[in-house]
Design an enzyme around this catalytic site. Structure first.
Site, PDB file in Angstrom:
ATOM      1  CB  ALA A  76      -0.905  -0.068   1.235  1.00 13.24           C
ATOM      2  CG  ASP A 118      -7.073   4.406  11.891  1.00 12.22           C
ATOM      3  OD1 ASP A 118      -6.149   4.064  11.071  1.00 12.22           O
ATOM      4  OD2 ASP A 118      -7.095   5.419  12.329  1.00 12.22           O
ATOM      5  CE1 TYR A 141      -2.824   4.826   3.543  1.00 12.51           C
ATOM      6  CE2 TYR A 141      -3.949   5.493   5.512  1.00 12.51           C
ATOM      7  CZ  TYR A 141      -3.304   4.657   5.076  1.00 12.51           C
ATOM      8  OH  TYR A 141      -3.109   3.468   5.586  1.00 12.51           O
ATOM      9  CD1 TRP A 166      -3.585   5.176  15.248  1.00 14.06           C
ATOM     10  CD2 TRP A 166      -2.719   5.438  17.435  1.00 14.06           C
ATOM     11  NE1 TRP A 166      -4.267   6.274  15.522  1.00 14.06           N
ATOM     12  CE2 TRP A 166      -3.715   6.482  17.221  1.00 14.06           C
ATOM     13  CE3 TRP A 166      -2.424   5.410  18.662  1.00 14.06           C
ATOM     14  CZ2 TRP A 166      -4.071   7.477  17.642  1.00 14.06           C
ATOM     15  CZ3 TRP A 166      -2.533   6.404  19.494  1.00 14.06           C
ATOM     16  CH2 TRP A 166      -3.420   7.575  19.046  1.00 14.06           C
TER      17      TRP A 166
END
Length: 319
Positions: A76, A118, A141, A166
């Protein structure tokens, strides 16, 4: 056999170790196979497909090749701030890449595990986000990752999309290493205290990814085509929630305890407004893990527990 895409990255490295530990055969690719090039992906897949080209001189060679039955996509574009000025590449890697990988998975009849984020949510909530909540990404993003999820869902049905947040791990750059280095070289650091989330150790996520594969294979052996864990979207982070400021305080405490930090450093808090970035961050990005806990019957470690295991591990390394 498992095809691990992005095998040299932070998460990919951990998954490769867990696959080996579990005795699962796997083959890896990274930048050597361009995920934005469907033909390159298809050629790689076909070169590892025992059912392809079984005529003439290739028969004996193909007998020794095991068919790809799973694809894990860890590749990614993850540079959140840089994506704001590099939207074209972010779109290629986060949207076109997953679309191509999904098409190839369907081509070889493989199941797909795709890693997401997230950032598909805007972070304006105050309770953990569930998998069923509507996506509302902010920034390039987040938008490209959300579109990448849509591409996977459009192209195939046998998929697991795992959103995480995170993330830190032993290989590559991450917040724990960055702050450890900063606190070893500065008298003080300033960290945002009004963004909440759940730190996630890449090793814990890697273990869950491999558990999905193992449980599915066992279920297939016992019950045929039925999957142990229903296909769909799942969330995984470590348990608990904290702020970047509190996270940093814990890194300092444990870093001192295990002698990863030898300098005395003052940790100061600041607001998001006082620490502007190119991309806007979600103020609240805690993900609900109830669905994956029920499905896999697992207990997820608290973030503090996993952070301590990470910092004291012999693989912990900083420059």
């Amino acid at each position: 056999m498992v095809w691990l895409i992005g095998c040299n990255g932070m998460l990919g490295n951990e998954i490769s170790r867990e696959l080996t530990k579990a005795g699962i055969k796997w083959v890896g690719s990274d930048r050597d196979v361009d995920i934005t090039d469907y033909v390159a992906l298809e050629n790689f897949a076909d070169s590892h497909d025992s059912s392809a080209g079984t005529t003439g001189a290739t028969v004996e060679k193909r007998k020794s090749i095991e068919k790809i039955t799973w694809i894990i996509n860890c590749a990614a574009y993850t540079a959140v701030d840089k994506a704001e000025s590099d939207a074209e590449l972010a779109k290629k890697l986060n949207e076109e890449g997953p679309r191509n990988i999904s098409r190839v998975a369907r081509h070889v009849g493989a199941k797909l595990i795709h890693i997401s984020t997230d950032y598909v949510f805007d972070g304006t909530g105050n309770t953990p986000y569930t998998e069923e909540m509507n996506k509302k990404p902010i920034g390039v993003y987040g938008v490209t990752k959300a579109n990448g999820e849509d591409a996977v869902q459009k192209e195939m049905t046998q998929y697991y999309i795992i959103r995480t947040a995170w993330l830190y791990g032993f290989e590559g750059k991450n917040f724990v290493y960055t702050m450890t280095n900063a606190m070893n070289t500065h008298e003080s650091v300033k960290v945002v205290a009004d963004q909440k989330g759940s730190p996630t150790c890449a090793l814990d996520l890697a273990e869950v990814v491999v558990k999905i594969i193992n449980s599915s294979q066992k279920a297939h052996a016992l019950f045929g085509k039925k999957a142990a864990l229903p296909y769909g979207i799942y969330h995984f982070t470590n348990e608990g929630e904290t702020t970047w400021y509190e996270f940093t305080q814990k890194i300092y405490e444990l870093g001192k305890k295990y002698k990863r930090i030898t300098n005395n450093c003052e940790i100061n808090s600041c607001t998001t407004e006082e620490y502007p970035t190119a991309a806007k961050r979600p103020a609240y990005s805690v993900l609900s893990k109830e669905k994956i806990q029920r499905g896999l019957k697992i207990k997820i470690p608290q973030w503090e527990e996993s952070l301590e295991k990470f910092i004291k591990n012999e693989r912990f390394k900083i420059k």
